[in-house]
Motif scaffolding. Structure first.
Motif, PDB file in Angstrom:
ATOM      1  N   LEU A   1     -25.340 -39.558  -9.450  1.00  0.00           N
ATOM      2  CA  LEU A   1     -24.977 -39.240  -8.064  1.00  0.00           C
ATOM      3  C   LEU A   1     -25.397 -37.823  -7.693  1.00  0.00           C
ATOM      4  CD1 LEU A   1     -21.436 -40.878  -7.831  1.00  0.00           C
ATOM      5  CD2 LEU A   1     -23.483 -41.576  -6.560  1.00  0.00           C
ATOM      6  N   ALA A   2     -25.231 -36.880  -8.626  1.00  0.00           N
ATOM      7  CA  ALA A   2     -25.637 -35.496  -8.362  1.00  0.00           C
ATOM      8  C   ALA A   2     -27.146 -35.399  -8.170  1.00  0.00           C
ATOM      9  CB  ALA A   2     -25.189 -34.596  -9.510  1.00  0.00           C
ATOM     10  N   ILE A   3     -27.897 -36.153  -8.959  1.00  0.00           N
ATOM     11  CA  ILE A   3     -29.358 -36.154  -8.820  1.00  0.00           C
ATOM     12  C   ILE A   3     -29.761 -36.720  -7.465  1.00  0.00           C
ATOM     13  CG2 ILE A   3     -31.467 -37.286  -9.660  1.00  0.00           C
ATOM     14  CD1 ILE A   3     -30.320 -36.948 -12.506  1.00  0.00           C
ATOM     15  N   VAL A   4     -29.155 -37.819  -7.075  1.00  0.00           N
ATOM     16  CA  VAL A   4     -29.477 -38.433  -5.780  1.00  0.00           C
ATOM     17  C   VAL A   4     -29.099 -37.500  -4.636  1.00  0.00           C
ATOM     18  CG1 VAL A   4     -28.920 -40.348  -4.232  1.00  0.00           C
ATOM     19  CG2 VAL A   4     -29.349 -40.791  -6.665  1.00  0.00           C
ATOM     20  N   ALA A   5     -27.932 -36.844  -4.763  1.00  0.00           N
ATOM     21  CA  ALA A   5     -27.491 -35.912  -3.711  1.00  0.00           C
ATOM     22  C   ALA A   5     -28.457 -34.747  -3.559  1.00  0.00           C
ATOM     23  CB  ALA A   5     -26.092 -35.401  -4.031  1.00  0.00           C
TER      24      ALA A   5
ATOM     25  N   GLY B   1     -31.609 -35.032  -3.825  1.00  0.00           N
ATOM     26  CA  GLY B   1     -32.887 -35.554  -3.349  1.00  0.00           C
ATOM     27  C   GLY B   1     -33.703 -36.298  -4.378  1.00  0.00           C
ATOM     28  N   GLY B   2     -33.136 -36.513  -5.568  1.00  0.00           N
ATOM     29  CA  GLY B   2     -33.854 -37.213  -6.626  1.00  0.00           C
ATOM     30  C   GLY B   2     -33.557 -38.698  -6.633  1.00  0.00           C
ATOM     31  N   ASN B   3     -34.070 -39.363  -7.654  1.00  0.00           N
ATOM     32  CA  ASN B   3     -33.945 -40.817  -7.793  1.00  0.00           C
ATOM     33  C   ASN B   3     -33.395 -41.103  -9.181  1.00  0.00           C
ATOM     34  OD1 ASN B   3     -34.229 -43.588  -7.655  1.00  0.00           O
ATOM     35  ND2 ASN B   3     -36.301 -43.528  -6.824  1.00  0.00           N
ATOM     36  N   ALA B   4     -32.216 -41.719  -9.252  1.00  0.00           N
ATOM     37  CA  ALA B   4     -31.580 -41.942 -10.550  1.00  0.00           C
ATOM     38  C   ALA B   4     -30.663 -43.144 -10.506  1.00  0.00           C
ATOM     39  CB  ALA B   4     -30.789 -40.702 -10.979  1.00  0.00           C
ATOM     40  N   ILE B   5     -30.497 -43.766 -11.668  1.00  0.00           N
ATOM     41  CA  ILE B   5     -29.480 -44.791 -11.867  1.00  0.00           C
ATOM     42  C   ILE B   5     -28.686 -44.431 -13.115  1.00  0.00           C
ATOM     43  CG2 ILE B   5     -30.787 -46.631 -10.735  1.00  0.00           C
ATOM     44  CD1 ILE B   5     -31.460 -47.716 -13.555  1.00  0.00           C
ATOM     45  N   ALA B   6     -27.482 -44.970 -13.211  1.00  0.00           N
ATOM     46  CA  ALA B   6     -26.617 -44.721 -14.361  1.00  0.00           C
ATOM     47  C   ALA B   6     -26.553 -45.957 -15.240  1.00  0.00           C
ATOM     48  CB  ALA B   6     -25.214 -44.344 -13.896  1.00  0.00           C
ATOM     49  N   LEU B   7     -26.567 -45.741 -16.550  1.00  0.00           N
ATOM     50  CA  LEU B   7     -26.429 -46.820 -17.514  1.00  0.00           C
ATOM     51  C   LEU B   7     -25.336 -46.465 -18.512  1.00  0.00           C
ATOM     52  CD1 LEU B   7     -30.198 -47.414 -18.442  1.00  0.00           C
ATOM     53  CD2 LEU B   7     -28.838 -48.759 -16.824  1.00  0.00           C
ATOM     54  N   GLY B   8     -24.369 -47.343 -18.701  1.00  0.00           N
ATOM     55  CA  GLY B   8     -23.441 -47.190 -19.805  1.00  0.00           C
ATOM     56  C   GLY B   8     -24.125 -47.701 -21.061  1.00  0.00           C
TER      57      GLY B   8
ATOM     58  N   ASP C   1     -25.403 -42.978 -20.943  1.00  0.00           N
ATOM     59  CA  ASP C   1     -24.359 -42.274 -21.677  1.00  0.00           C
ATOM     60  C   ASP C   1     -23.339 -43.274 -22.185  1.00  0.00           C
ATOM     61  OD1 ASP C   1     -23.540 -39.183 -21.966  1.00  0.00           O
ATOM     62  OD2 ASP C   1     -21.712 -40.396 -21.853  1.00  0.00           O
ATOM     63  N   LEU C   2     -22.685 -42.917 -23.282  1.00  0.00           N
ATOM     64  CA  LEU C   2     -21.619 -43.768 -23.818  1.00  0.00           C
ATOM     65  C   LEU C   2     -20.537 -43.994 -22.775  1.00  0.00           C
ATOM     66  CD1 LEU C   2     -20.345 -45.215 -26.278  1.00  0.00           C
ATOM     67  CD2 LEU C   2     -19.350 -43.004 -26.920  1.00  0.00           C
ATOM     68  N   GLU C   3     -20.241 -42.953 -21.990  1.00  0.00           N
ATOM     69  CA  GLU C   3     -19.237 -43.049 -20.932  1.00  0.00           C
ATOM     70  C   GLU C   3     -19.939 -43.254 -19.592  1.00  0.00           C
ATOM     71  OE1 GLU C   3     -16.277 -40.006 -20.922  1.00  0.00           O
ATOM     72  OE2 GLU C   3     -16.196 -39.903 -23.126  1.00  0.00           O
ATOM     73  N   LEU C   4     -19.812 -44.456 -19.054  1.00  0.00           N
ATOM     74  CA  LEU C   4     -20.494 -44.787 -17.807  1.00  0.00           C
ATOM     75  C   LEU C   4     -20.102 -43.848 -16.678  1.00  0.00           C
ATOM     76  CD1 LEU C   4     -22.317 -46.597 -16.094  1.00  0.00           C
ATOM     77  CD2 LEU C   4     -20.376 -48.166 -15.807  1.00  0.00           C
ATOM     78  N   GLY C   5     -18.829 -43.442 -16.627  1.00  0.00           N
ATOM     79  CA  GLY C   5     -18.382 -42.549 -15.559  1.00  0.00           C
ATOM     80  C   GLY C   5     -19.143 -41.238 -15.541  1.00  0.00           C
ATOM     81  N   ARG C   6     -19.412 -40.683 -16.728  1.00  0.00           N
ATOM     82  CA  ARG C   6     -20.185 -39.439 -16.789  1.00  0.00           C
ATOM     83  C   ARG C   6     -21.610 -39.672 -16.316  1.00  0.00           C
ATOM     84  NH1 ARG C   6     -18.404 -36.950 -22.530  1.00  0.00           N
ATOM     85  NH2 ARG C   6     -20.104 -38.290 -23.216  1.00  0.00           N
ATOM     86  N   ALA C   7     -22.198 -40.790 -16.743  1.00  0.00           N
ATOM     87  CA  ALA C   7     -23.562 -41.106 -16.320  1.00  0.00           C
ATOM     88  C   ALA C   7     -23.627 -41.261 -14.808  1.00  0.00           C
ATOM     89  CB  ALA C   7     -24.045 -42.371 -17.016  1.00  0.00           C
ATOM     90  N   GLU C   8     -22.626 -41.886 -14.231  1.00  0.00           N
ATOM     91  CA  GLU C   8     -22.608 -42.080 -12.779  1.00  0.00           C
ATOM     92  C   GLU C   8     -22.508 -40.751 -12.043  1.00  0.00           C
ATOM     93  OE1 GLU C   8     -20.638 -46.560 -12.490  1.00  0.00           O
ATOM     94  OE2 GLU C   8     -19.327 -44.802 -12.554  1.00  0.00           O
ATOM     95  N   GLN C   9     -21.706 -39.831 -12.560  1.00  0.00           N
ATOM     96  CA  GLN C   9     -21.580 -38.515 -11.923  1.00  0.00           C
ATOM     97  C   GLN C   9     -22.921 -37.782 -11.913  1.00  0.00           C
ATOM     98  OE1 GLN C   9     -18.480 -36.475 -14.052  1.00  0.00           O
ATOM     99  NE2 GLN C   9     -16.824 -37.552 -12.994  1.00  0.00           N
ATOM    100  N   VAL C  10     -23.644 -37.848 -13.022  1.00  0.00           N
ATOM    101  CA  VAL C  10     -24.951 -37.185 -13.096  1.00  0.00           C
ATOM    102  C   VAL C  10     -25.945 -37.853 -12.152  1.00  0.00           C
ATOM    103  CG1 VAL C  10     -26.890 -36.586 -14.602  1.00  0.00           C
ATOM    104  CG2 VAL C  10     -24.541 -36.422 -15.459  1.00  0.00           C
TER     105      VAL C  10
END
Length: 259
Positions: free
Chosen positions: A47-51, A53-60, A36-45
């Motif tokens: 984190l929600a996926i990991v919480a 039980g999924g597997n995710a990383i965030a990219l600005g 996402d253009l906004e890294l903070g939004r990507a990180e929130q998503v």
């Protein structure tokens, strides 16, 4: 699970349709790079996926920045070793009649949608070709197939993405890459919510008249397409097992557009 151990990149995934697809992909077993253009939004998503039980990383990622796209794709490949699915979803909107449309606003919309889709495509194909195949997806619109007033740059960009999708289907076939474009009707995302008062002002209508008489006028049931509708289609296209389905625009619009 339909996407077990697949590695997926979704741009514009910090909210709206992109977020819904990222979460659905993760539930289906994919490892998801939330860009996402906004890294903070990507990180929130992420984190929600990991919480959940999924597997995710965030990219600005600014999809109009060539270096940012290349670096983002390189980072996810370093992290997971491959890229199987890429969805060019990032987009913006601008409402104006053509005779008052500034060149800057025209260019901004095309740059995000069309230039961004190209940059993501090029970076993704380099990885997919090296790995022997993959799936390239695009978030188009009913406006990839027909026009509406006041949205010329968006309509032009979405038509262009359909052409890019078809070109990828032709070029990618020998490398095992399929390509399709999802064409939703109106979905109540932040982007659409902003359009309602803008169109009401421009057309001299109430917001309810815009919703019922403009946005949903040509649907069969007066209903918005949902995030879940679009996310389910995105999973289906990513999981489809052969090149029998490639180069296609798949419409999910409550009958607004039929082809």
């Amino acid at each position: 699970m339909r996407l077990d151990n697949k590695v997926a990149l979704i741009t514009g995934a910090g909210q709206g349709i992109g977020r819904a697809i990222a979460e659905h992909y993760a539930r289906e077993g994919a490892r998801v790079a939330v860009a996402d253009l906004e890294l903070g939004r990507a990180e929130q998503v992420a984190l929600a996926i990991v919480a959940a039980g999924g597997n995710a990383i965030a990219l600005g990622m600014d999809v109009t920045d060539e270096q940012a796209v290349e670096q983002g794709v390189a980072r996810l490949v370093r992290h997971w070793g491959r890229l199987d699915i890429a969805l060019a979803n990032a987009g913006i909107q601008h409402i104006d009649p053509l005779h008052r449309l500034s060149y800057a606003d025209w260019s901004r919309v095309l740059k995000v949608h069309l230039d961004g889709a190209f940059l993501v495509t090029r970076a993704a194909l380099q990885q997919m070709y090296a790995n022997g195949g993959g799936t390239m997806l695009y978030m188009g619109s009913v406006h990839s197939l027909e026009a509406s007033p006041l949205k010329a740059p968006y309509v032009a960009a979405k038509h262009g993405m359909l052409g890019l999708c078809r070109a990828v289907a032709k070029e990618g076939a020998e490398h095992g890459v399929r390509s399709n474009i999802i064409c939703p009707g109106f979905v109540r995302t932040p982007l659409v919510e902003r359009q309602i008062p803008e169109q009401a002002r421009e057309l001299g209508l109430s917001e309810e008249e815009v919703v019922r008489g403009v946005m949903l006028k040509n649907t069969v049931d007066g209903e918005f397409t949902t995030l879940e509708d679009v996310a389910e289609l995105a999973v289906h296209l990513a999981a489809f097992p052969s090149a029998a389905l490639t180069g296609q625009s798949v419409v999910v619009s409550h009958g607004w557009h039929m082809q």
